[in-house]
Scaffold this motif. Structure first.
Motif, PDB file in Angstrom:
ATOM      1  N   GLY A  75      40.980  47.738 -24.880  1.00 40.09           N
ATOM      2  CA  GLY A  75      41.850  48.642 -24.141  1.00 40.09           C
ATOM      3  C   GLY A  75      42.041  48.207 -22.705  1.00 40.09           C
ATOM      4  N   VAL A  76      43.134  48.663 -22.101  1.00 38.18           N
ATOM      5  CA  VAL A  76      43.435  48.367 -20.713  1.00 38.18           C
ATOM      6  C   VAL A  76      43.983  49.633 -20.054  1.00 38.18           C
ATOM      7  CG1 VAL A  76      45.764  47.559 -21.276  1.00 38.18           C
ATOM      8  CG2 VAL A  76      44.687  46.833 -19.125  1.00 38.18           C
ATOM      9  N   ARG A  77      43.709  49.772 -18.788  1.00 39.46           N
ATOM     10  CA  ARG A  77      44.179  50.933 -18.026  1.00 39.46           C
ATOM     11  C   ARG A  77      44.692  50.456 -16.665  1.00 39.46           C
ATOM     12  NH1 ARG A  77      42.567  56.652 -17.405  1.00 39.46           N
ATOM     13  NH2 ARG A  77      43.048  57.275 -15.279  1.00 39.46           N
ATOM     14  N   PHE A  78      45.783  51.083 -16.216  1.00 34.80           N
ATOM     15  CA  PHE A  78      46.331  50.823 -14.890  1.00 34.80           C
ATOM     16  C   PHE A  78      46.279  52.111 -14.081  1.00 34.80           C
ATOM     17  CE2 PHE A  78      48.256  47.666 -17.661  1.00 34.80           C
ATOM     18  CZ  PHE A  78      48.079  46.497 -16.938  1.00 34.80           C
ATOM     19  N   ASP A  79      45.707  52.025 -12.875  1.00 37.12           N
ATOM     20  CA  ASP A  79      45.578  53.176 -11.986  1.00 37.12           C
ATOM     21  C   ASP A  79      46.267  52.897 -10.661  1.00 37.12           C
ATOM     22  OD1 ASP A  79      43.814  55.422 -13.032  1.00 37.12           O
ATOM     23  OD2 ASP A  79      42.562  53.690 -13.497  1.00 37.12           O
ATOM     24  N   ARG A  80      46.834  53.947 -10.109  1.00 37.93           N
ATOM     25  CA  ARG A  80      47.330  53.905  -8.743  1.00 37.93           C
ATOM     26  C   ARG A  80      46.729  55.089  -8.001  1.00 37.93           C
ATOM     27  NH1 ARG A  80      50.723  51.150  -5.832  1.00 37.93           N
ATOM     28  NH2 ARG A  80      51.688  52.052  -3.983  1.00 37.93           N
ATOM     29  N   TYR A  81      46.193  54.839  -6.812  1.00 38.30           N
ATOM     30  CA  TYR A  81      45.542  55.916  -6.063  1.00 38.30           C
ATOM     31  C   TYR A  81      45.959  55.866  -4.599  1.00 38.30           C
ATOM     32  CZ  TYR A  81      42.213  52.152  -4.859  1.00 38.30           C
ATOM     33  OH  TYR A  81      41.638  50.973  -4.427  1.00 38.30           O
ATOM     34  N   GLU A  82      45.942  57.051  -3.981  1.00 32.53           N
ATOM     35  CA  GLU A  82      46.290  57.184  -2.572  1.00 32.53           C
ATOM     36  C   GLU A  82      45.377  58.219  -1.941  1.00 32.53           C
ATOM     37  OE1 GLU A  82      50.050  58.550   0.299  1.00 32.53           O
ATOM     38  OE2 GLU A  82      50.400  57.898  -1.777  1.00 32.53           O
ATOM     39  N   ASP A  83      44.792  57.869  -0.806  1.00 32.21           N
ATOM     40  CA  ASP A  83      43.924  58.762  -0.046  1.00 32.21           C
ATOM     41  C   ASP A  83      44.493  58.941   1.353  1.00 32.21           C
ATOM     42  OD1 ASP A  83      42.123  58.995  -2.150  1.00 32.21           O
ATOM     43  OD2 ASP A  83      41.000  57.225  -1.522  1.00 32.21           O
ATOM     44  N   GLU A  84      44.415  60.183   1.830  1.00 34.69           N
ATOM     45  CA  GLU A  84      44.996  60.477   3.138  1.00 34.69           C
ATOM     46  C   GLU A  84      44.075  61.398   3.919  1.00 34.69           C
ATOM     47  OE1 GLU A  84      48.862  62.866   5.017  1.00 34.69           O
ATOM     48  OE2 GLU A  84      48.851  62.242   2.900  1.00 34.69           O
ATOM     49  N   SER A  85      43.834  61.048   5.174  1.00 40.01           N
ATOM     50  CA  SER A  85      43.098  61.905   6.106  1.00 40.01           C
ATOM     51  C   SER A  85      43.646  61.660   7.499  1.00 40.01           C
ATOM     52  CB  SER A  85      41.595  61.602   6.063  1.00 40.01           C
ATOM     53  OG  SER A  85      41.320  60.377   6.696  1.00 40.01           O
ATOM     54  N   ALA A  86      43.086  62.370   8.481  1.00 39.62           N
ATOM     55  CA  ALA A  86      43.545  62.159   9.851  1.00 39.62           C
ATOM     56  C   ALA A  86      43.214  60.759  10.330  1.00 39.62           C
ATOM     57  CB  ALA A  86      42.908  63.201  10.768  1.00 39.62           C
ATOM     58  N   ALA A  87      42.154  60.160   9.765  1.00 37.97           N
ATOM     59  CA  ALA A  87      41.726  58.838  10.213  1.00 37.97           C
ATOM     60  C   ALA A  87      42.592  57.725   9.641  1.00 37.97           C
ATOM     61  CB  ALA A  87      40.265  58.604   9.834  1.00 37.97           C
ATOM     62  N   ALA A  88      43.031  57.902   8.381  1.00 40.67           N
ATOM     63  CA  ALA A  88      43.754  56.807   7.745  1.00 40.67           C
ATOM     64  C   ALA A  88      44.451  57.291   6.491  1.00 40.67           C
ATOM     65  CB  ALA A  88      42.792  55.665   7.399  1.00 40.67           C
ATOM     66  N   THR A  89      45.462  56.517   6.084  1.00 46.47           N
ATOM     67  CA  THR A  89      46.102  56.684   4.780  1.00 46.47           C
ATOM     68  C   THR A  89      46.010  55.347   4.066  1.00 46.47           C
ATOM     69  OG1 THR A  89      47.628  58.377   5.562  1.00 46.47           O
ATOM     70  CG2 THR A  89      48.226  57.208   3.551  1.00 46.47           C
ATOM     71  N   PHE A  90      45.538  55.386   2.804  1.00 45.05           N
ATOM     72  CA  PHE A  90      45.317  54.142   2.087  1.00 45.05           C
ATOM     73  C   PHE A  90      45.754  54.311   0.647  1.00 45.05           C
ATOM     74  CE2 PHE A  90      42.661  51.272  -0.470  1.00 45.05           C
ATOM     75  CZ  PHE A  90      42.978  50.065   0.134  1.00 45.05           C
ATOM     76  N   GLU A  91      46.459  53.295   0.117  1.00 49.56           N
ATOM     77  CA  GLU A  91      46.855  53.327  -1.281  1.00 49.56           C
ATOM     78  C   GLU A  91      46.688  51.938  -1.882  1.00 49.56           C
ATOM     79  OE1 GLU A  91      51.354  53.300  -1.954  1.00 49.56           O
ATOM     80  OE2 GLU A  91      51.153  54.319  -0.022  1.00 49.56           O
ATOM     81  N   ASP A  92      46.412  51.938  -3.184  1.00 57.22           N
ATOM     82  CA  ASP A  92      46.196  50.672  -3.873  1.00 57.22           C
ATOM     83  C   ASP A  92      46.336  50.920  -5.373  1.00 57.22           C
ATOM     84  OD1 ASP A  92      45.684  48.029  -4.311  1.00 57.22           O
ATOM     85  OD2 ASP A  92      43.720  48.000  -3.337  1.00 57.22           O
ATOM     86  N   GLU A  93      46.191  49.869  -6.167  1.00 52.74           N
ATOM     87  CA  GLU A  93      46.232  50.001  -7.613  1.00 52.74           C
ATOM     88  C   GLU A  93      45.156  49.114  -8.215  1.00 52.74           C
ATOM     89  OE1 GLU A  93      49.914  46.896  -8.372  1.00 52.74           O
ATOM     90  OE2 GLU A  93      50.326  49.032  -8.126  1.00 52.74           O
ATOM     91  N   LYS A  94      44.786  49.431  -9.457  1.00 56.57           N
ATOM     92  CA  LYS A  94      43.672  48.744 -10.078  1.00 56.57           C
ATOM     93  C   LYS A  94      43.840  48.738 -11.590  1.00 56.57           C
ATOM     94  CE  LYS A  94      39.585  46.808 -10.145  1.00 56.57           C
ATOM     95  NZ  LYS A  94      39.375  45.442  -9.623  1.00 56.57           N
ATOM     96  N   ALA A  95      43.481  47.638 -12.230  1.00 51.45           N
ATOM     97  CA  ALA A  95      43.459  47.541 -13.686  1.00 51.45           C
ATOM     98  C   ALA A  95      42.014  47.421 -14.157  1.00 51.45           C
ATOM     99  CB  ALA A  95      44.263  46.339 -14.164  1.00 51.45           C
ATOM    100  N   THR A  96      41.656  48.137 -15.218  1.00 49.94           N
ATOM    101  CA  THR A  96      40.324  48.049 -15.799  1.00 49.94           C
ATOM    102  C   THR A  96      40.451  47.824 -17.301  1.00 49.94           C
ATOM    103  OG1 THR A  96      40.301  50.474 -15.836  1.00 49.94           O
ATOM    104  CG2 THR A  96      39.058  49.393 -14.084  1.00 49.94           C
ATOM    105  N   TRP A  97      39.426  47.174 -17.874  1.00 51.50           N
ATOM    106  CA  TRP A  97      39.462  46.751 -19.264  1.00 51.50           C
ATOM    107  C   TRP A  97      38.216  47.228 -19.995  1.00 51.50           C
ATOM    108  CZ3 TRP A  97      43.711  43.665 -20.746  1.00 51.50           C
ATOM    109  CH2 TRP A  97      44.485  43.180 -19.684  1.00 51.50           C
ATOM    110  N   ARG A  98      38.331  47.278 -21.313  1.00 57.02           N
ATOM    111  CA  ARG A  98      37.176  47.565 -22.163  1.00 57.02           C
ATOM    112  C   ARG A  98      37.364  46.870 -23.501  1.00 57.02           C
ATOM    113  NH1 ARG A  98      36.120  51.006 -26.411  1.00 57.02           N
ATOM    114  NH2 ARG A  98      33.887  51.228 -26.778  1.00 57.02           N
TER     115      ARG A  98
END
Length: 706
Positions: free
Chosen positions: A442-465
């Motif tokens: 199996g394979v999975r694709f994720d996209r995530y975004e985090d936001e606070s007063a200090a910073a905003t960060f987004e990225d994506e990641k693939a994981t396998w099994r």
């Protein structure tokens, strides 16, 4: 005291064993359950699990899932999650709802396969509306997205039923424990009436630490109805926890792990508290589109407010200069955490034989959004002596409470901060069976975004099994799996001034083992050997503010490796005597560094609160003609080190239950810590001490069923 998915168990009082033919086909038409080969009568055996997302008999699965079911929870008189950790091989307490799992700290919790833990930061999950707890061992990133590599907790809640049943319970015990609960299911009249459930739980008691108490109220309800070809389940739950004299930290120890004072010592005043209120709404749709295509979807919303005022230990001092610390310096904290969470997940399973290949395909998506608002007053640090308007230090040996009043503290204005998390994932899993071999990828694709007063960060990641099972015999299988996990770094750590952004922490497991169901299922075992490698762990840079920009820097650590072995056994010794036992070995060590620093949660080469050896058992013998059962359990946890490097001494604790049932009445007499062992359940940091295990306690529970 481990209980496996495949635990063999006792029948009901006065019942002979029924047909021992495997019953795995009982739910075979439901692709969202993992079916367990089971005998017709069961006690601690779970016959289904939802954490694997594909319906698979244990001997056919390359996943290693441990299940603690309703019967075990009831027989052990468990009230919250901490009462259950000792049953799971490789899992021990870290702090609050956090555990050490296969050597790594793990705190994330799922409910019915969805994110949305209503217990916020320092509250522990209650079990009244929980049907069973499933622990999926090892990295689960391909199935569930971001998470720790040691495993994943999935609490399965009680759902509405069509058949009428009711249960009323009253409890009384030591520490002034009183309470009761009522559950009613299937109470609407008519053959075509929707399935229903209503439940109320209330319990009030002192807890062993001075000044502390626990008052819990849970209101739970649900309805399930048919919408043509699909079934819709709606659930609503209200949680209220009022904890007096909390938040509880530990009790101070010396470097050899010996308590410097009584285990009932509490750093909090009687007016301190930790209160939680939470509301949860959940909906689930199940739709068998065709014989070969099944679809389900779930939506979960929760809003939680955790408020606390408490006196935080700030370190020890030797007031009388005799070489032994005798005072705990304290500060006062006033904190609020307001958390809103929305989670969605959907799965489709397509089954089709392609020639000699039995084929199943899982396609799924999930999404999660949370907003956490902290509304805190700055902490107030006191001195070694009583100062007007400041917290008074507290004696370890002769604590005097109420010397200063928190109402007189000169606190600053509240400071409001917020953090938003967004997660979206999609996954694809293929299972192919050819003769005695079952392959999964199996394979999975994720996209995530985090936001606070200090910073905003987004990225994506693939994981396998990937997994492979060889059915060597009908009652023996050999399995192996390779899987990945990842966790985004905290959003505050992504601040460019702190050296960010940083790549996520990653985990990878190689695991192999043997599963058996011997003697017609009367003897079942699981042997697993694994290696987990975790990289890119983040910590504070010991050099502080490297660039002189006013913000302390962070650095990414090298590599930590966890190696271990786990063995679980479940046996019907006789028709009336069942035994479950487990042993776990773990060696978690730093295997690479970045050359600049060492990881915070380590001492030398070993991880904090990661025991090398852990063993347990749970056994129950029943006397059918008397309606009586006696149960005894034991738990051994090896020596550990705290985050600060202090020794956490090994311990062995025994518990016992006496269960008596006559007609619709049943009683449970429960004794925890049978021999009143003084021990530390886990270590933390030196200024807050070790978390003491509870002394011996007893309660009597009386129930009536209809």
């Amino acid at each position: 005291m481990a209980v496996l998915v495949s635990v063999a168990s006792l029948g009901g009082f006065g019942s002979a064993w029924a047909n021992e033919t495997p019953a795995a086909t009982a739910e075979a038409d439901d692709p969202f359950l993992v079916i367990v080969t089971a005998r017709a009568r069961q006690l601690y055996r779970a016959n289904e699990t939802t954490s694997g997302k594909l319906a698979t008999a244990p001997l056919d699965s390359s996943l290693n899932i441990q299940v603690l079911n309703a019967e075990l929870i009831r027989d052990q008189g468990a009230r919250d999650a901490q009462d259950l950790y000792r049953n799971i091989a490789g899992v021990s307490l870290f702090s609050y709802a956090g555990v050490t799992a296969r050597g790594f700290r793990q705190e994330e919790i799922f409910f019915d396969g969805l994110r949305g833990d209503p217990y916020v930061a320092f509250s522990v999950p209650q079990l009244f509306n929980v049907e069973r707890l499933e622990f999926l061992k090892g990295p689960a990133g391909m199935l569930y997205g971001p998470g720790a590599p040691g495993g994943l907790f999935n609490y399965i809640t009680k759902t509405p039923k069509t058949e009428f049943s009711a249960r009323a319970t009253a409890v009384v015990g030591t520490e002034a424990r009183t309470g009761g609960s009522v559950e009613v299911e299937g109470f609407l009249p008519g053959d075509n009436a929707p399935a229903t459930r209503l439940g109320v739980f209330y319990e009030d008691r002192n807890t062993p630490r001075r000044n502390s108490g626990s008052e819990v109220l849970i209101l739970d309800g649900g309805v399930k109805t048919n919408l043509g070809p699909a079934a819709l389940t709606l659930q609503a739950t209200r949680y209220e926890q009022n904890l007096q004299g909390n938040r509880l930290r530990g009790v101070s120890t010396d470097n050899l792990g010996r308590f410097l004072t009584d285990r009932r010592w509490n750093h909090n005043e009687k007016s301190d508290f930790l209160d939680l209120t939470a509301n949860v709404l959940q909906a689930r749709v199940e739709w068998p589109v065709t014989e070969s295509l099944k679809v389900d979807a779930g939506l979960r919303y929760s809003e939680s407010l955790e408020r606390q005022q408490y006196h935080e230990p700030r370190g020890l001092t030797d007031n009388n200069r005799d070489g032994v610390p005798d005072l705990s310096r304290r500060e006062f904290r006033d904190q609020e955490r307001d958390l809103d969470q929305l989670s969605f997940g959907a799965n489709a399973v397509w089954s089709r034989d392609l020639g000699a290949v039995r084929n199943r395909v899982l396609v799924g998506v999930d999404a999660y959004r949370s907003e956490l608002v902290n509304n805190n007053r700055p902490s107030l640090l006191g001195g070694f002596t009583v100062v007007a308007g400041l917290p008074a230090p507290l004696s370890l040996t002769n604590p005097v409470y109420g010397v200063t009043d928190p109402k007189t503290y000169n606190l600053g204005a509240r400071v409001r901060t917020s953090a938003i998390q967004e997660r979206v994932g999609a996954y694809l899993l293929e299972e192919a069976t050819i003769g005695p071999f079952i392959a999964t990828a199996g394979v999975r694709f994720d996209r995530y975004e985090d936001e606070s007063a200090a910073a905003t960060f987004e990225d994506e990641k693939a994981t396998w099994r990937a997994g492979l099972v060889w059915r060597a015999r009908p009652d023996v299988s050999v399995y192996g799996q390779w899987a990945q996990s990842y966790e985004p770094q905290g959003v505050s750590s992504q601040d460019p001034l702190a050296g960010g952004p940083f790549a996520p922490t990653e985990g990878e497991v190689l695991e192999g083992g043997v599963k058996t169901e011997l003697l017609g299922g009367r003897l079942q075992t699981t042997l697993a050997i694994y290696e987990i490698v975790r990289t890119n762990i983040l910590q504070s840079d010991p050099r502080g503010d490297v660039n002189g920009d006013g913000v302390n820097d962070m650095v990414a650590f090298g590599e930590v490796t966890s190696k271990g072995a786990e063995f679980d056994l479940a046996a019907d010794l006789t028709n009336n005597w069942v035994l479950t036992a487990s042993y776990a070995y773990n060696d978690t060590r730093i295997t690479k560094t970045n050359g600049a620093t060492v990881i915070t949660n380590s001492v030398g080469e070993r991880f904090a609160n990661a025991p090398e050896h852990k063993a347990g058992f749970w056994t129950r013998y029943q006397f059918p003609e008397l309606g009586l059962a006696l149960a005894l359990g034991g738990d051994y946890v090896d020596v550990r080190t705290s985050i600060s490097g202090q020794k956490v001494r090994p311990y062995t604790v025994f518990d016992a239950s006496v269960i008596y049932k006559v007609g619709p009445w049943s009683t449970l007499l429960r004794v925890d810590n049978l021999f009143d062992e003084t021990y530390a359940a886990s270590g933390f940091i030196d200024r807050t001490g070790h978390f003491p295990g509870e002394p011996r306690s007893v309660f009597l529970e009386v129930s009536r069923e209809w």
